[in-house]
Motif scaffolding. Structure first.
Motif, PDB file in Angstrom:
ATOM      1  N   THR A  94       2.182 -13.294 -10.606  1.00  0.00           N
ATOM      2  CA  THR A  94       2.943 -12.163 -11.137  1.00  0.00           C
ATOM      3  C   THR A  94       3.080 -11.044 -10.097  1.00  0.00           C
ATOM      4  O   THR A  94       3.766 -10.062 -10.324  1.00  0.00           O
ATOM      5  N   ASN A  95       2.382 -11.186  -8.980  1.00  0.00           N
ATOM      6  CA  ASN A  95       2.541 -10.244  -7.867  1.00  0.00           C
ATOM      7  C   ASN A  95       2.842 -11.051  -6.606  1.00  0.00           C
ATOM      8  O   ASN A  95       2.163 -10.920  -5.584  1.00  0.00           O
ATOM      9  N   LEU A  96       3.860 -11.880  -6.705  1.00  0.00           N
ATOM     10  CA  LEU A  96       4.085 -12.899  -5.697  1.00  0.00           C
ATOM     11  C   LEU A  96       4.302 -12.333  -4.288  1.00  0.00           C
ATOM     12  O   LEU A  96       3.667 -12.760  -3.327  1.00  0.00           O
ATOM     13  N   GLU A  97       5.195 -11.358  -4.205  1.00  0.00           N
ATOM     14  CA  GLU A  97       5.603 -10.896  -2.881  1.00  0.00           C
ATOM     15  C   GLU A  97       4.426 -10.334  -2.085  1.00  0.00           C
ATOM     16  O   GLU A  97       4.197 -10.710  -0.941  1.00  0.00           O
ATOM     17  N   ARG A  98       3.658  -9.463  -2.716  1.00  0.00           N
ATOM     18  CA  ARG A  98       2.521  -8.875  -2.015  1.00  0.00           C
ATOM     19  C   ARG A  98       1.526  -9.955  -1.575  1.00  0.00           C
ATOM     20  O   ARG A  98       1.008  -9.933  -0.465  1.00  0.00           O
TER      21      ARG A  98
ATOM     22  N   ALA B  34       0.699  -1.969   5.743  1.00  0.00           N
ATOM     23  CA  ALA B  34       1.716  -2.984   6.037  1.00  0.00           C
ATOM     24  C   ALA B  34       1.294  -4.335   5.454  1.00  0.00           C
ATOM     25  O   ALA B  34       2.118  -5.099   4.960  1.00  0.00           O
ATOM     26  N   ASP B  35      -0.012  -4.628   5.512  1.00  0.00           N
ATOM     27  CA  ASP B  35      -0.505  -5.888   4.946  1.00  0.00           C
ATOM     28  C   ASP B  35      -0.246  -5.959   3.448  1.00  0.00           C
ATOM     29  O   ASP B  35      -0.208  -7.035   2.864  1.00  0.00           O
ATOM     30  N   LEU B  36      -0.127  -4.796   2.819  1.00  0.00           N
ATOM     31  CA  LEU B  36       0.150  -4.772   1.385  1.00  0.00           C
ATOM     32  C   LEU B  36       1.631  -4.519   1.120  1.00  0.00           C
ATOM     33  O   LEU B  36       2.032  -4.241  -0.003  1.00  0.00           O
ATOM     34  N   GLY B  37       2.409  -4.566   2.180  1.00  0.00           N
ATOM     35  CA  GLY B  37       3.858  -4.454   2.005  1.00  0.00           C
ATOM     36  C   GLY B  37       4.394  -3.029   2.039  1.00  0.00           C
ATOM     37  O   GLY B  37       5.558  -2.805   1.755  1.00  0.00           O
ATOM     38  N   VAL B  38       3.529  -2.060   2.371  1.00  0.00           N
ATOM     39  CA  VAL B  38       3.990  -0.670   2.438  1.00  0.00           C
ATOM     40  C   VAL B  38       4.468  -0.376   3.856  1.00  0.00           C
ATOM     41  O   VAL B  38       3.658  -0.077   4.749  1.00  0.00           O
ATOM     42  N   ILE B  39       5.766  -0.516   4.076  1.00  0.00           N
ATOM     43  CA  ILE B  39       6.336  -0.263   5.398  1.00  0.00           C
ATOM     44  C   ILE B  39       7.627   0.545   5.215  1.00  0.00           C
ATOM     45  O   ILE B  39       8.166   0.614   4.106  1.00  0.00           O
ATOM     46  N   PRO B  40       8.125   1.152   6.294  1.00  0.00           N
ATOM     47  CA  PRO B  40       9.372   1.906   6.184  1.00  0.00           C
ATOM     48  C   PRO B  40      10.502   1.035   5.640  1.00  0.00           C
ATOM     49  O   PRO B  40      10.485  -0.191   5.770  1.00  0.00           O
ATOM     50  N   ASN B  41      11.488   1.717   5.046  1.00  0.00           N
ATOM     51  CA  ASN B  41      12.663   1.062   4.461  1.00  0.00           C
ATOM     52  C   ASN B  41      12.340   0.225   3.232  1.00  0.00           C
ATOM     53  O   ASN B  41      13.050  -0.712   2.911  1.00  0.00           O
ATOM     54  N   THR B  42      11.255   0.548   2.579  1.00  0.00           N
ATOM     55  CA  THR B  42      10.921  -0.173   1.345  1.00  0.00           C
ATOM     56  C   THR B  42      11.144   0.763   0.159  1.00  0.00           C
ATOM     57  O   THR B  42      10.821   1.943   0.223  1.00  0.00           O
ATOM     58  N   LEU B  47       4.777   5.287 -10.460  1.00  0.00           N
ATOM     59  CA  LEU B  47       4.414   4.857 -11.803  1.00  0.00           C
ATOM     60  C   LEU B  47       3.626   5.941 -12.525  1.00  0.00           C
ATOM     61  O   LEU B  47       3.826   6.210 -13.680  1.00  0.00           O
ATOM     62  N   ARG B  48       2.677   6.521 -11.812  1.00  0.00           N
ATOM     63  CA  ARG B  48       1.960   7.662 -12.398  1.00  0.00           C
ATOM     64  C   ARG B  48       1.127   8.382 -11.363  1.00  0.00           C
ATOM     65  O   ARG B  48       0.819   7.852 -10.294  1.00  0.00           O
ATOM     66  N   ILE B  58       2.013   3.502  -7.357  1.00  0.00           N
ATOM     67  CA  ILE B  58       3.424   3.254  -7.098  1.00  0.00           C
ATOM     68  C   ILE B  58       3.764   1.803  -7.389  1.00  0.00           C
ATOM     69  O   ILE B  58       2.886   0.929  -7.403  1.00  0.00           O
ATOM     70  N   GLU B  59       5.058   1.570  -7.616  1.00  0.00           N
ATOM     71  CA  GLU B  59       5.512   0.195  -7.737  1.00  0.00           C
ATOM     72  C   GLU B  59       6.204  -0.142  -6.427  1.00  0.00           C
ATOM     73  O   GLU B  59       7.064   0.600  -5.956  1.00  0.00           O
ATOM     74  N   ILE B  60       5.772  -1.221  -5.817  1.00  0.00           N
ATOM     75  CA  ILE B  60       6.368  -1.620  -4.548  1.00  0.00           C
ATOM     76  C   ILE B  60       6.411  -3.134  -4.487  1.00  0.00           C
ATOM     77  O   ILE B  60       5.434  -3.799  -4.846  1.00  0.00           O
TER      78      ILE B  60
END
Lengths: 652, 80
Positions: A94-98, B34-42, B47-48, B58-60
């Motif tokens: 359910t959190n595939l991309e990450r 970045a390993d968790l997908g937090v990079i520029p242009n995202t 969320l709260r 956050i939702e990312i």
């Protein structure tokens, strides 16, 4: 023919159900130890499957294979050098991309991997559809949808993995952008291939990522390669405008993004499910806090209620044993010493089963359900004031049950610095035994308000000490980066096993030292040395703290187990009417000293295990000095303002 | 060039969406993000936020992530 004996490893993020899969695979056939020389948990287990004996290793939950933490380094080195027959990469579907970002890193090691898409049962509910076959094709590894909590898909993982060993097929290489691939190619060519256990491509990528461990590794073999890697890295930096390590991480994210677009479809749902609603309320910026107090309050209430009920049963059970023992073995010196050892064992049982067992059980239940992550989120701000972050709430909560368990759970913190601050502060949390003193002495004779006041005072002290520790200890504070798990049904089997193994760990660490020191103190008692100790401590206990001389002995016994302070006081007096020998102020001071001074001997053992002798003894010495100074000052303050605390009316 | 309003992630409120422009944290933290997908242009969505100075969620990339205040203040975004 396939081998009879296999070794496999589970790898993946925290909170993806890795431990559920591990526990379902291995059950009671597991042992939890430490990685050699590191205080990182190593969980291994054995599984018998279709004629194979399979050793399963549960690697720590990690978010990458760089060297951000020791856990990551250990996992990477293990996978590279120990050559497990295959690796099960557990990911949360359910959190595939990450999760796939990690998978891509794992595949770079070029080892056989089976991808286990856990929580596949929740996909439909969330409106997600995944094309498993296509994912399999793109990555070149078997992909298995799994519902670990129902045990579904586990045998298929094993079948696919075992088939993989015979096929000897390796994952498909996921290509980065043109510029990056050029650099990787150049570096790979320069590597001769004499660099096992790592593959050339992996080394080339890590060199461009400026991975310090790999740089050190290459420096020994081919130092000239480092200059080349540096130059290529700089070229990348020039093109992309930021550091080469980030260039690669960025490209990895884009690769995954692109991949996910091809295989996953999300249909947004209108309806909010019960779990989302629960999440909204329990994580609410206002309502989240009262709800947290209610849940944790209920948690403590349940534990202490069941605890005291069970304790009473054990007390009854053990009460007749001393007479029986003396009838059989007489009252000689040796039998007295042996008896003191036996009482220590009883005490351990009375601590482990009524208190620690339910404490761990409910804690793991809250964790498996997903609530502890909400507590970490809600308390992050507060913990920051102590120089640590939200995840420290777990050791702190455990501290209320037993400081030993609290110290052992500090491993969840990322750095050594955070671990020590958390462990140090957790020893100030009033544990179950200390609460017996506070409520049995102050609460009973001076009123519940005074008891709670003492707790408040201790929390204030923790706050101040945390602030000071954060300033004087070298190093930067780590910020909270945490994946928020969805609420889900906890897996009871996993929780039972986790509780059982934690309980075992507690007994192993606390048991020996409690029994030995119990015998030593009994020896001192038999030799009539205890009054000498009391006399020796007189300047502190009587002159500075204004306590009766006998308290010196009590405080010595308290090192063994804090609640002995009250138990011994009662046995010295021959009554539990403590008002007959202690003034209200003395009660308050004695309770305060008991709360603050030396961690009990078992906690010292746990501190030693986690942080070494120096820090364990340092903490003990600091706490003794601190307790003496603070309690003495409180006494003087009370005397100075001429404050008279009355006994509760019922006792007058 | 269109002028972009660059603001700190701290200043966003619940339910606002934004695109990450830059991450000014140290190399180690930036790598972890970045390993968790937090990079520029995202793209992200708030969320709260925990009251009052606490972390934000956050939702990312279709998942939620909790970030401590110290990190949040190092992420620059453009509201979308």
């Amino acid at each position: 023919m396939s081998k009879q004996k296999l070794t496999i490893a589970l790898a993946g993020h925290a909170n993806v159900g890795k431990s559920v899969i591990f526990n379902h695979l291995t059950g009671l056939h597991q042992h939890i130890g430490n990685w050699p020389g590191k205080t990182i948990e190593k969980a291994e287990g054995t599984l018998y499957y279709n004629g194979h004996t399979i050793d399963v290793l549960d690697l720590p939950g990690i978010y990458s294979l760089s060297t951000y933490s020791i856990e990551e380094l250990i996992s990477r080195e293990y996978i590279a050098s120990q050559q497990p027959d295959f690796i099960i990469n557990v990911i949360d579907a359910t959190n595939l991309e990450r999760n796939l970002i990690f998978t891509l890193q794992l595949l770079e090691l070029e080892k056989p991997v089976v991808l286990a898409l856990n929580m596949a049962n929740l996909l439909k509910e969330k409106g997600i559809s995944i094309d498993f076959k296509k994912l399999e094709e793109i990555l070149g590894i078997p992909v298995v949808p799994v519902a670990a909590i129902y045990g579904k898909g586990l045998t298929e993982i094993l079948d696919q993995g075992i088939a993989l060993i015979n096929k000897k097929s390796l994952p498909k290489i996921q290509k980065y952008g043109k510029e990056v691939e050029e650099k990787i190619e150049k570096l790979s060519q320069a590597l001769t291939g004499n660099e096992p256990p790592y593959s050339r491509r992996f080394l080339a990528i890590k060199l461009l990522e400026k991975d310090t461990e790999i740089e050190g590794f290459i420096k020994e073999k081919k130092p000239e390669l480092l200059t080349q890697a540096n130059r290529l890295g700089l070229e990348l930096e020039k093109i992309h405008g930021h550091e080469s390590s980030l260039v690669i991480a960025d490209e990895r994210c884009h690769l995954v993004s692109h991949l996910v677009k091809q295989i996953m479809k999300v249909t947004p749902r209108q309806k909010i499910g019960p779990n989302e609603l629960l999440d909204k309320i329990t994580g609410h910026r206002v309502w989240g806090y009262p709800i947290m107090f209610i849940i944790l309050g209920l948690f403590f209430f349940t534990v202490f209620q069941t605890g005291s009920a069970l304790s009473a049963i054990f007390d009854k059970l053990f009460s007749g044993w001393q007479a029986g023992f003396q009838n059989t073995f007489g009252t000689s010196l040796l039998s007295a010493l042996a008896w003191s050892g036996i009482t220590s064992i009883f005490a351990l049982i009375e601590l482990a089963i009524p208190l620690i067992l339910p404490f761990y059980f409910i804690l793991f239940l809250l964790e498996g359900w997903g609530y502890l992550a909400r507590v970490a989120y809600l308390t992050d701000n507060l913990m920051h004031k102590l120089g640590i972050h939200g995840k420290a709430c777990i050791p702190m909560l455990l501290g209320f049950g037993c400081n030993v368990t609290a110290c052992l759970s500090c491993r969840i913190m990322e750095t050594q610095r955070e671990r020590f601050i958390t462990g140090f502060l957790a020893t100030f949390i009033p544990c179950g035994a200390v609460s017996i003193i506070v409520f049995g002495l102050v609460g009973k004779f001076l009123g519940i308000g005074w008891a709670l006041g003492l707790y408040l005072f201790i929390f204030l002290i923790i706050l101040v000490l945390g602030k000071i520790a954060a300033i004087i200890l070298p190093g930067e504070p780590t910020e909270l980066i945490m994946v928020m798990p969805n609420y889900r049904r906890p897996d009871l089997k996993t929780i039972f096993l986790q509780t059982w193994f934690k309980l075992k760990e507690f007994i192993y660490i606390a048991g020996p030292i409690v029994i030995i020191s119990g015998i030593i103190i009994e020896g001192l008692n038999i030799l009539h040395w205890l009054p000498h100790i009391s006399n020796f401590l007189k300047p502190i206990t009587v002159t500075w703290l204004g306590l009766p001389i006998a308290t010196g002995i009590l405080l010595v016994f308290g090192i063994l187990r804090k609640e002995l302070i009250l138990v011994m006081l009662a046995s010295l007096l021959g009554t539990t009417n403590f008002a007959s020998i202690l003034t209200p102020t003395q009660m308050l001071v004695l309770a305060l000293v008991s709360m603050l001074y030396i961690p009990c001997i078992a906690t010292i053992a746990a501190l030693k295990k986690e942080f070494g002798w120096k820090k364990a003894l340092g903490t003990a010495v600091f706490k003794i000095a601190f307790a003496i100074v603070i309690s003495g000052l409180v006494l003087r303050l009370l005397n100075f303002i001429n404050f008279n605390i009355p006994f509760v009316p019922a006792l007058q | 060039m269109k002028e972009e309003k660059e603001i700190n992630l701290v200043n966003l409120v619940k339910n606002q969406r934004a695109t990450i422009l830059a991450i000014t944290a140290g190399a180690k933290t930036a790598k972890r993000l970045a390993d968790l997908g937090v990079i520029p242009n995202t793209q992200i969505k708030i969320l709260r936020k925990a009251a009052p100075q606490g972390p934000i969620e956050i939702e990312i990339r279709g998942s939620s992530l909790v970030l401590g205040k110290g990190i949040v203040s190092k992420i620059l975004v453009k509201q979308t």
